[in-house]
Design an enzyme around this catalytic site. Structure first.
Site, short mmCIF file in Angstrom:
data_model
loop_
_atom_site.label_atom_id
_atom_site.label_comp_id
_atom_site.label_asym_id
_atom_site.label_seq_id
_atom_site.Cartn_x
_atom_site.Cartn_y
_atom_site.Cartn_z
N LYS A 72 46.33 37.98 29.65
CA LYS A 72 46.78 38.28 31.07
C LYS A 72 45.84 39.58 31.69
O LYS A 72 45.34 40.37 30.93
CB LYS A 72 48.04 38.88 31.20
N SER A 147 55.08 37.68 36.74
CA SER A 147 53.60 37.88 37.14
C SER A 147 52.51 37.46 36.15
O SER A 147 51.65 37.34 36.60
CB SER A 147 53.16 39.37 37.33
N SER A 171 58.63 39.46 33.70
CA SER A 171 57.19 38.77 33.97
C SER A 171 56.79 37.95 32.83
O SER A 171 55.76 37.05 33.11
CB SER A 171 56.17 39.78 34.52
#
Length: 451
Positions: A72, A147, A171
């Site tokens: 990420k 996210s 997330s």
């Protein structure tokens, strides 16, 4: 191929880390329309893969030999551009690996790309001014959630077998549920955090794996877990322990007054029925929260954190920020010290309530999400369960877990009439990560056998 299959094949020298990396890079290039992987560096990736092959040839046994991984875009990967999805960090090159990334690489994993995140990982839809929207692999008009939308989409679309995300309020788990993969949020401190960026949410964010099944999540967790002196909050989680009768509590709304789509409720009830038929002891039992407690009570912590980190840049040029993040910063600037203290007290009450709950049960089973994916142009679905929904209505079942510091895993549970996935969430007491993974693996087998 699953991560476990790749490790076996590379270790046996039936294939190579270089071949696995090249295949992943080809798949990533062919799936640019998803906007899941926002940065690639093929030369660096191939050099890393060649180094893994040399280690295997020298006789090293690597637990993640040749496994391609997407990381990420808010986790440091040394030498790579890591931006947090923000124009402020568009040219930032990470000076070193986060501990979790260093451990993955040491174990033989190969970084093949950086997965999209919403700006500062503070939004439930993966869009940013820097990269635009990430799209759902089953329907390009929808969001995978956020996210960690880039990492989950990379796994769900078959670009890589393993991705690493962060979770400060769901997330990892919520987008995993929306695309039909496994997302594991460890106990706070089980995987050391950093070195990396300063966080908007203090004391709640964790690094965790996203995979196609529980076995691969367990494999990645074991590589990344364990204390490190650079993280003062790192803990050593307990061994799984001997098998014993499990006390599983099923809470269809987590003890909260929230709406859930009918198809999600029916699908979850069906999964619980299959678990009971498969030998699991599941009783209906809700956590008991302090009166009136809801996510609104703790959101000031994120808003204050964003304001503390970025107020100067925001005042200088607010147009550098995603408008949705700008609103959060503005809210943070309007908070008082007493507002923040009340939010911290609410966080503590959540942790105490869930700790008390686990005195009587071993595992808590809830929905991961109350709805399926929605258009990426919206912060959330316009309605849930036939009722108008707030922009955070989709997120109701995950944030309390972060504030309680406990582990949780989201597993695929079913799909709606349009074939869009949703998930169930299993939660355990802090430090019981390995026991939770054991239960999740058993549940995965039962649900697969009785599908």
């Amino acid at each position: 191929m699953h991560a476990t299959d790749i490790v076996r094949a590379v270790t046996a020298r039936e294939t190579s880390a270089r071949e696995m990396a090249d295949q992943a890079l080809t798949r990533i290039a062919a799936a640019r329309d998803l906007n899941a992987v926002v940065t690639v560096d093929p030369e660096r990736t191939r050099a890393e893969a060649d180094a893994v092959d040399a280690r295997v040839a020298a006789g090293e046994l690597l637990p993640l030999a040749g496994v391609p991984v997407v990381v990420k875009d808010n986790i440091w990967v040394g030498g790579w551009r890591i931006t947090q999805g923000s124009r402020l960090f568009a040219d930032f090159i990470a000076p070193e690996d986060a501990i979790a990334v260093a451990r993955l690489r040491r174990a033989g994993a190969v970084v093949v790309g950086i997965g999209a995140t919403s700006e500062f990982a503070c939004k439930g839809v993966t869009t940013s001014l820097l990269y635009g929207p990430t799209r759902h692999p089953l329907d390009r008009t929808l969001t995978p959630g956020g996210s960690s939308g880039g990492p989950v989409t990379a796994v769900a679309a078959g670009l890589v077998p393993l991705a690493i995300g962060t979770d400060a309020g769901g997330s990892i788990r919520r987008p995993a549920a929306h695309v039909g993969v496994v997302g594991f949020k460890p106990s706070y401190g089980a995987i050391p955090y950093g070195p990396g960026f300063a966080e908007a949410g203090w004391g709640i964010s964790v690094v965790g794996p996203l995979t196609a099944d529980v076995g691969d999540a367990r494999l990645a967790f074991e590589v990344m877990a364990g204390p490190d002196p650079r993280d003062p909050h790192a803990i050593d989680v307990a061994a799984a322990g001997p098998a014993q009768p499990l006390r599983i509590a099923f809470s269809p709304r987590l003890g909260l007054d929230v709406a859930v789509d009918g198809e999600v409720s029916v699908g979850l009830q069906r999964a619980v029925g299959r678990l009971r038929a498969g030998g699991f002891l599941v009783v209906d039992k809700d956590p008991v929260w302090p009166a009136g407690l809801a996510e609104d009570a703790i959101m000031p912590l994120q808003h204050a954190g964003l304001a503390a980190l970025f107020s100067d840049a925001f005042r200088s040029d607010p147009h550098q920020f995603d408008p949705d993040i700008a609103k959060q910063i503005e809210r943070g600037l309007g908070l008082s010290g007493a507002d923040v203290a009340r939010a911290l007290e609410a966080s503590t009450q959540i942790a105490r309530a869930l700790a008390a709950f686990f005195l009587d049960v071993d595992v808590l089973l809830t929905p991961t999400v109350p709805c399926v994916a929605w258009p990426f142009t919206q912060l959330g679905p316009s309605e849930i369960g036939g009722q108008p929904a707030s922009p955070r209505g989709h997120a109701v079942f995950t944030p309390f877990v972060n504030h309680a510091s406990v582990p949780a895993i989201s597993m695929p549970c079913g799909t709606n009439a349009q074939g869009l996935p949703f998930g169930l969430q299993l939660i355990a007491a802090r430090g019981r990560d390995r026991r939770l993974l054991d239960v999740a693996a058993q549940a995965e087998r039962v649900l697969a056998d009785r599908a």
